[in-house]
Design a protein around this motif. Structure first.
Motif, PDB file in Angstrom:
ATOM      1  N   LEU A 165     -12.167  20.156  73.798  1.00  0.00           N
ATOM      2  CA  LEU A 165     -12.211  20.139  72.345  1.00  0.00           C
ATOM      3  C   LEU A 165     -13.661  20.238  71.853  1.00  0.00           C
ATOM      4  O   LEU A 165     -13.967  21.035  70.968  1.00  0.00           O
ATOM      5  CB  LEU A 165     -11.562  18.862  71.803  1.00  0.00           C
ATOM      6  N   VAL A 166     -14.530  19.468  72.466  1.00  0.00           N
ATOM      7  CA  VAL A 166     -15.946  19.500  72.090  1.00  0.00           C
ATOM      8  C   VAL A 166     -16.524  20.880  72.362  1.00  0.00           C
ATOM      9  O   VAL A 166     -17.286  21.424  71.556  1.00  0.00           O
ATOM     10  CB  VAL A 166     -16.728  18.407  72.857  1.00  0.00           C
ATOM     11  N   SER A 167     -16.152  21.482  73.472  1.00  0.00           N
ATOM     12  CA  SER A 167     -16.623  22.814  73.825  1.00  0.00           C
ATOM     13  C   SER A 167     -16.169  23.840  72.794  1.00  0.00           C
ATOM     14  O   SER A 167     -16.959  24.695  72.371  1.00  0.00           O
ATOM     15  CB  SER A 167     -16.108  23.189  75.210  1.00  0.00           C
ATOM     16  N   ASN A 168     -14.933  23.756  72.384  1.00  0.00           N
ATOM     17  CA  ASN A 168     -14.411  24.690  71.378  1.00  0.00           C
ATOM     18  C   ASN A 168     -15.084  24.500  70.024  1.00  0.00           C
ATOM     19  O   ASN A 168     -15.390  25.480  69.340  1.00  0.00           O
ATOM     20  CB  ASN A 168     -12.899  24.544  71.238  1.00  0.00           C
ATOM     21  N   ILE A 169     -15.333  23.259  69.649  1.00  0.00           N
ATOM     22  CA  ILE A 169     -16.027  22.987  68.384  1.00  0.00           C
ATOM     23  C   ILE A 169     -17.442  23.542  68.441  1.00  0.00           C
ATOM     24  O   ILE A 169     -17.928  24.135  67.475  1.00  0.00           O
ATOM     25  CB  ILE A 169     -16.027  21.473  68.075  1.00  0.00           C
ATOM     26  N   TYR A 170     -18.105  23.385  69.576  1.00  0.00           N
ATOM     27  CA  TYR A 170     -19.462  23.912  69.745  1.00  0.00           C
ATOM     28  C   TYR A 170     -19.461  25.434  69.604  1.00  0.00           C
ATOM     29  O   TYR A 170     -20.294  26.004  68.893  1.00  0.00           O
ATOM     30  CB  TYR A 170     -20.011  23.499  71.107  1.00  0.00           C
ATOM     31  N   LYS A 171     -18.521  26.098  70.274  1.00  0.00           N
ATOM     32  CA  LYS A 171     -18.441  27.557  70.199  1.00  0.00           C
ATOM     33  C   LYS A 171     -18.188  28.025  68.770  1.00  0.00           C
ATOM     34  O   LYS A 171     -18.786  28.999  68.306  1.00  0.00           O
ATOM     35  CB  LYS A 171     -17.340  28.082  71.120  1.00  0.00           C
ATOM     36  N   LEU A 172     -17.305  27.336  68.056  1.00  0.00           N
ATOM     37  CA  LEU A 172     -17.015  27.693  66.668  1.00  0.00           C
ATOM     38  C   LEU A 172     -18.248  27.523  65.781  1.00  0.00           C
ATOM     39  O   LEU A 172     -18.535  28.380  64.945  1.00  0.00           O
ATOM     40  CB  LEU A 172     -15.875  26.829  66.127  1.00  0.00           C
ATOM     41  N   SER A 173     -18.955  26.428  65.980  1.00  0.00           N
ATOM     42  CA  SER A 173     -20.136  26.189  65.145  1.00  0.00           C
ATOM     43  C   SER A 173     -21.206  27.239  65.417  1.00  0.00           C
ATOM     44  O   SER A 173     -21.892  27.693  64.487  1.00  0.00           O
ATOM     45  CB  SER A 173     -20.688  24.783  65.357  1.00  0.00           C
ATOM     46  N   ARG A 174     -21.371  27.656  66.668  1.00  0.00           N
ATOM     47  CA  ARG A 174     -22.325  28.714  66.997  1.00  0.00           C
ATOM     48  C   ARG A 174     -21.913  30.027  66.329  1.00  0.00           C
ATOM     49  O   ARG A 174     -22.739  30.747  65.796  1.00  0.00           O
ATOM     50  CB  ARG A 174     -22.410  28.911  68.513  1.00  0.00           C
TER      51      ARG A 174
END
Length: 54
Positions: free
Chosen positions: A4-13
């Motif tokens: 989940l954290v990884s997906n949020i990071y990718k989205l924010s980038r």
């Protein structure tokens, strides 16, 4: 949880990249070509420095 954290990071980038591109388009439409060029040059210089430091 880390996925989940990884997906949020990718989205924010991705949002950041999209906002940057929209800002460049806005600057170009207003005739601020030099501002966009300076930004691109700084980005490329930063990339080259990071490559050499690795």
């Amino acid at each position: 949880m880390s996925k989940l954290v990884s997906n949020i990071y990718k989205l924010s980038r991705q949002f950041g990249k999209t906002a940057s591109m929209l800002n460049d388009i806005e600057n170009l439409s207003k005739g601020n070509v030099d501002k966009v060029i300076k930004k691109r040059v700084r980005r490329e210089i930063h990339k080259e420095i990071n490559k050499k430091l690795k």
